[in-house]
Design a protein around this motif. Structure first.
Motif, mmCIF file in Angstrom:
data_model
loop_
_atom_site.group_PDB
_atom_site.id
_atom_site.type_symbol
_atom_site.label_atom_id
_atom_site.label_comp_id
_atom_site.label_asym_id
_atom_site.label_seq_id
_atom_site.Cartn_x
_atom_site.Cartn_y
_atom_site.Cartn_z
ATOM 1 N N PHE A 197 1.016 -1.121 0.279
ATOM 2 C CA PHE A 197 -0.202 -0.128 -0.285
ATOM 3 C C PHE A 197 1.123 1.462 -0.144
ATOM 4 O O PHE A 197 0.239 2.600 -0.751
ATOM 5 C CB PHE A 197 -1.082 -0.219 1.172
ATOM 6 C CG PHE A 197 -0.096 -0.027 2.284
ATOM 7 C CD1 PHE A 197 -0.547 1.530 3.052
ATOM 8 C CD2 PHE A 197 0.796 -1.375 3.257
ATOM 9 C CE1 PHE A 197 -0.161 2.109 4.609
ATOM 10 C CE2 PHE A 197 0.909 -0.715 3.714
ATOM 11 C CZ PHE A 197 1.078 0.372 4.988
ATOM 12 N N ARG A 231 3.952 1.832 -1.695
ATOM 13 C CA ARG A 231 3.969 1.876 -3.486
ATOM 14 C C ARG A 231 3.737 3.154 -3.958
ATOM 15 O O ARG A 231 3.459 3.980 -4.467
ATOM 16 C CB ARG A 231 3.728 1.171 -4.090
ATOM 17 C CG ARG A 231 4.766 -0.533 -3.741
ATOM 18 C CD ARG A 231 4.788 -1.544 -4.455
ATOM 19 N NE ARG A 231 5.586 -2.280 -3.826
ATOM 20 C CZ ARG A 231 5.807 -4.095 -4.453
ATOM 21 N NH1 ARG A 231 5.252 -3.979 -5.743
ATOM 22 N NH2 ARG A 231 6.143 -4.753 -3.349
ATOM 23 N N ARG A 232 2.187 3.075 -3.405
ATOM 24 C CA ARG A 232 1.094 3.986 -4.230
ATOM 25 C C ARG A 232 0.813 5.581 -3.769
ATOM 26 O O ARG A 232 1.418 6.875 -4.547
ATOM 27 C CB ARG A 232 -0.852 3.505 -3.394
ATOM 28 C CG ARG A 232 -1.594 5.082 -4.750
ATOM 29 C CD ARG A 232 -3.142 4.169 -4.479
ATOM 30 N NE ARG A 232 -3.440 4.708 -2.844
ATOM 31 C CZ ARG A 232 -3.783 3.309 -1.778
ATOM 32 N NH1 ARG A 232 -3.389 2.043 -1.852
ATOM 33 N NH2 ARG A 232 -3.741 4.252 -0.344
ATOM 34 N N GLU A 233 1.954 5.704 -2.712
ATOM 35 C CA GLU A 233 2.023 8.047 -1.789
ATOM 36 C C GLU A 233 2.981 7.165 -2.335
ATOM 37 O O GLU A 233 3.278 9.077 -2.304
ATOM 38 C CB GLU A 233 1.680 7.108 -0.097
ATOM 39 C CG GLU A 233 2.493 5.967 0.951
ATOM 40 C CD GLU A 233 2.801 6.116 1.620
ATOM 41 O OE1 GLU A 233 1.039 6.036 2.393
ATOM 42 O OE2 GLU A 233 3.512 6.101 2.896
ATOM 43 N N ARG A 291 4.042 6.849 -5.383
ATOM 44 C CA ARG A 291 4.036 6.654 -6.696
ATOM 45 C C ARG A 291 3.303 8.426 -6.904
ATOM 46 O O ARG A 291 4.356 9.344 -7.607
ATOM 47 C CB ARG A 291 3.408 6.025 -7.639
ATOM 48 C CG ARG A 291 3.981 4.600 -7.611
ATOM 49 C CD ARG A 291 2.750 3.951 -8.930
ATOM 50 N NE ARG A 291 3.544 2.807 -9.214
ATOM 51 C CZ ARG A 291 3.605 1.667 -8.981
ATOM 52 N NH1 ARG A 291 3.176 1.952 -7.440
ATOM 53 N NH2 ARG A 291 4.361 0.523 -9.205
ATOM 54 N N GLU A 292 2.199 8.496 -5.648
ATOM 55 C CA GLU A 292 2.015 10.260 -5.815
ATOM 56 C C GLU A 292 2.572 11.289 -5.371
ATOM 57 O O GLU A 292 2.993 11.944 -5.910
ATOM 58 C CB GLU A 292 0.472 9.573 -4.418
ATOM 59 C CG GLU A 292 -0.254 8.816 -5.821
ATOM 60 C CD GLU A 292 -1.727 9.062 -4.727
ATOM 61 O OE1 GLU A 292 -1.765 9.399 -2.702
ATOM 62 O OE2 GLU A 292 -2.788 8.324 -4.448
#
Length: 201
Positions: free
Chosen positions: A91, A93-95, A97-98
């Protein structure tokens, strides 16, 4: 001669509550704003331990300001104590990337230089951030220049808190490989295991 400005360390996260990321980004942006307000104009910011919190806070800070050149040093994976391939960290990885996407949009690719210590970490962050990540030795790592006396063996030191993310499980094979090439190399390994996730190693 430094003045501390941040109240939270990059390795101070609990990763438990979903809102923790946003709270930390807001705190870092606020503290960064206060610190930079007291400084004269600058052309370069060096971030020796840039994680997704700091990257997102910087993006928000420079949203309405001209941005200087940034030198980012990526020291850890998205979770500071777990390996990148640990399923429990997906989870994050999403933050990540953003955060880095926002930084690129605001600052611009031409103003960002990013580095880490290993090719493996560079591959991970190239995939996560679409940045070109250079590989360079960190401060204190053994370099190509011999500083020992002419006939003394080189000494390689492994220091710090022992945990899975640092790859302590890889040390035995690394030792064998190096000593196989040069049996005079000496290793000094210091690892604090109390409270570590690598005690069995």
């Amino acid at each position: 001669g430094c003045t501390p400005c941040f109240t939270q360390a990059v390795y101070g996260r609990t990763y438990e509550a979903p809102e923790e990321f946003e709270q930390r980004v807001q705190t870092v942006r606020k503290e960064l704003s206060l610190a930079l307000k007291q400084r004269p104009k600058f052309d370069l910011i060096i971030l020796p331990c840039c994680d997704q919190v700091l990257a997102f806070a910087l993006a928000r800070y420079f949203r309405f300001r001209p941005a200087p050149h940034l030198v980012l040093w990526v020291l850890y994976g998205p979770h500071h104590t777990r390996p990148f391939d640990d399923p429990a960290t997906h989870f994050l990885r999403r933050e990540t990337r953003e955060a880095f996407a926002a930084l690129q949009r605001i600052v611009g690719l031409q103003r960002i230089s990013a580095f880490c210590e290993t090719p493996q970490m560079a591959d991970i962050y190239r995939d996560l951030t679409s940045l070109e990540i250079g590989v360079a030795s960190g401060p204190g790592l053994i370099g190509g220049k011999r500083t020992q006396r002419q006939n003394s063996a080189p000494v390689v030191s492994c220091i710090g808190f022992a945990n899975e993310a640092k790859g302590y499980r890889l040390l035995p094979e690394a030792l064998r490989e190096v000593i196989g090439r040069n049996h005079e190399v000496r290793f000094m390994i210091h690892g604090v295991f109390q409270g570590s996730d690598a005690r069995d190693q």
